[in-house]
Design a protein around this motif. Structure first.
Motif, PDB file in Angstrom:
ATOM      1  N   ASP A   6      27.922  -6.831   1.189  1.00 30.41           N
ATOM      2  CA  ASP A   6      28.617  -7.760   0.299  1.00 30.41           C
ATOM      3  C   ASP A   6      28.023  -7.658  -1.102  1.00 30.41           C
ATOM      4  O   ASP A   6      27.172  -6.802  -1.370  1.00 30.41           O
ATOM      5  N   LYS A   7      28.471  -8.523  -1.979  1.00 31.68           N
ATOM      6  CA  LYS A   7      28.033  -8.494  -3.376  1.00 31.68           C
ATOM      7  C   LYS A   7      26.516  -8.639  -3.503  1.00 31.68           C
ATOM      8  O   LYS A   7      25.896  -7.954  -4.314  1.00 31.68           O
ATOM      9  N   SER A   8      25.916  -9.495  -2.697  1.00 31.63           N
ATOM     10  CA  SER A   8      24.467  -9.695  -2.808  1.00 31.63           C
ATOM     11  C   SER A   8      23.689  -8.447  -2.399  1.00 31.63           C
ATOM     12  O   SER A   8      22.615  -8.182  -2.930  1.00 31.63           O
ATOM     13  N   LEU A   9      24.221  -7.660  -1.490  1.00 35.31           N
ATOM     14  CA  LEU A   9      23.545  -6.426  -1.089  1.00 35.31           C
ATOM     15  C   LEU A   9      23.692  -5.350  -2.158  1.00 35.31           C
ATOM     16  O   LEU A   9      22.744  -4.636  -2.469  1.00 35.31           O
ATOM     17  N   LEU A  10      24.874  -5.249  -2.745  1.00 37.98           N
ATOM     18  CA  LEU A  10      25.172  -4.140  -3.649  1.00 37.98           C
ATOM     19  C   LEU A  10      25.063  -4.461  -5.135  1.00 37.98           C
ATOM     20  O   LEU A  10      25.219  -3.567  -5.963  1.00 37.98           O
ATOM     21  N   SER A  11      24.769  -5.694  -5.499  1.00 38.20           N
ATOM     22  CA  SER A  11      24.843  -6.123  -6.899  1.00 38.20           C
ATOM     23  C   SER A  11      23.964  -5.313  -7.858  1.00 38.20           C
ATOM     24  O   SER A  11      24.356  -5.090  -8.999  1.00 38.20           O
ATOM     25  N   LYS A  12      22.812  -4.857  -7.427  1.00 33.41           N
ATOM     26  CA  LYS A  12      21.916  -4.109  -8.319  1.00 33.41           C
ATOM     27  C   LYS A  12      21.807  -2.640  -7.938  1.00 33.41           C
ATOM     28  O   LYS A  12      21.046  -1.893  -8.532  1.00 33.41           O
ATOM     29  N   ALA A  13      22.591  -2.229  -6.960  1.00 35.81           N
ATOM     30  CA  ALA A  13      22.506  -0.859  -6.453  1.00 35.81           C
ATOM     31  C   ALA A  13      23.458   0.069  -7.191  1.00 35.81           C
ATOM     32  O   ALA A  13      24.455  -0.359  -7.760  1.00 35.81           O
ATOM     33  N   ASN A  14      23.129   1.352  -7.174  1.00 37.77           N
ATOM     34  CA  ASN A  14      24.004   2.392  -7.718  1.00 37.77           C
ATOM     35  C   ASN A  14      24.608   3.210  -6.584  1.00 37.77           C
ATOM     36  O   ASN A  14      24.810   4.417  -6.724  1.00 37.77           O
ATOM     37  N   VAL A  15      24.877   2.571  -5.470  1.00 34.21           N
ATOM     38  CA  VAL A  15      25.451   3.248  -4.305  1.00 34.21           C
ATOM     39  C   VAL A  15      26.879   3.673  -4.626  1.00 34.21           C
ATOM     40  O   VAL A  15      27.693   2.865  -5.054  1.00 34.21           O
ATOM     41  N   ALA A  16      27.176   4.954  -4.431  1.00 28.05           N
ATOM     42  CA  ALA A  16      28.509   5.481  -4.718  1.00 28.05           C
ATOM     43  C   ALA A  16      29.411   5.476  -3.492  1.00 28.05           C
ATOM     44  O   ALA A  16      30.629   5.564  -3.618  1.00 28.05           O
ATOM     45  N   PHE A  17      28.806   5.384  -2.304  1.00 26.72           N
ATOM     46  CA  PHE A  17      29.595   5.454  -1.071  1.00 26.72           C
ATOM     47  C   PHE A  17      28.976   4.547  -0.027  1.00 26.72           C
ATOM     48  O   PHE A  17      27.756   4.540   0.155  1.00 26.72           O
ATOM     49  N   VAL A  18      29.821   3.784   0.656  1.00 27.60           N
ATOM     50  CA  VAL A  18      29.405   3.002   1.823  1.00 27.60           C
ATOM     51  C   VAL A  18      30.311   3.400   2.970  1.00 27.60           C
ATOM     52  O   VAL A  18      31.535   3.316   2.853  1.00 27.60           O
ATOM     53  N   GLY A  19      29.714   3.859   4.050  1.00 23.83           N
ATOM     54  CA  GLY A  19      30.475   4.244   5.225  1.00 23.83           C
ATOM     55  C   GLY A  19      30.029   3.445   6.425  1.00 23.83           C
ATOM     56  O   GLY A  19      28.928   2.882   6.450  1.00 23.83           O
ATOM     57  N   THR A  20      30.876   3.385   7.427  1.00 28.56           N
ATOM     58  CA  THR A  20      30.529   2.678   8.650  1.00 28.56           C
ATOM     59  C   THR A  20      30.721   3.579   9.864  1.00 28.56           C
ATOM     60  O   THR A  20      31.652   4.375   9.897  1.00 28.56           O
ATOM     61  N   ALA A  21      29.841   3.427  10.801  1.00 25.36           N
ATOM     62  CA  ALA A  21      29.909   4.185  12.046  1.00 25.36           C
ATOM     63  C   ALA A  21      30.306   3.217  13.152  1.00 25.36           C
ATOM     64  O   ALA A  21      29.553   2.986  14.098  1.00 25.36           O
ATOM     65  N   THR A  22      31.450   2.610  13.004  1.00 24.99           N
ATOM     66  CA  THR A  22      31.930   1.646  13.988  1.00 24.99           C
ATOM     67  C   THR A  22      33.312   2.051  14.454  1.00 24.99           C
ATOM     68  O   THR A  22      33.996   2.856  13.820  1.00 24.99           O
ATOM     69  N   ALA A  23      33.716   1.459  15.553  1.00 23.63           N
ATOM     70  CA  ALA A  23      35.056   1.711  16.078  1.00 23.63           C
ATOM     71  C   ALA A  23      35.568   0.434  16.712  1.00 23.63           C
ATOM     72  O   ALA A  23      34.793  -0.459  17.048  1.00 23.63           O
ATOM     73  N   GLY A  24      36.849   0.333  16.833  1.00 25.11           N
ATOM     74  CA  GLY A  24      37.442  -0.832  17.479  1.00 25.11           C
ATOM     75  C   GLY A  24      38.145  -1.727  16.477  1.00 25.11           C
ATOM     76  O   GLY A  24      38.364  -1.365  15.336  1.00 25.11           O
ATOM     77  N   THR A  25      38.469  -2.916  16.944  1.00 28.37           N
ATOM     78  CA  THR A  25      39.201  -3.851  16.077  1.00 28.37           C
ATOM     79  C   THR A  25      38.330  -5.004  15.674  1.00 28.37           C
ATOM     80  O   THR A  25      37.369  -5.323  16.302  1.00 28.37           O
TER      81      THR A  25
END
Length: 70
Positions: A51-70
């Protein structure tokens, strides 16, 4: 070189090419904003709240997830 922070429980991290990806891993529940300093990509599972609090000061260009399902 891509600097990747990944949840340590994602299978196959060791198969990523070391010549182009520098992989750091840790418990997904423990990943915090301070851990993203110098990180280009974040690869998580559903246990990491991205969320915003995790990424607010980061320069992360990509966030991916290794999940499946609904």
């Amino acid at each position: 070189m891509i600097r990747l922070l990944a949840d340590e429980n994602i299978a196959g991290l060791e198969a990523l090419p070391a010549s182009s990806v520098c992989v750091s891993s840790m418990a997904g529940r423990s990943i915090g904003a301070e851990d993203l300093d110098g990180i280009d990509a974040l690869w998580v599972r559903s246990v990491t709240r991205v969320d915003k609090s995790l990424l607010s000061k980061a320069n992360v260009a990509f966030v991916g997830t290794a999940t499946a399902g609904t």
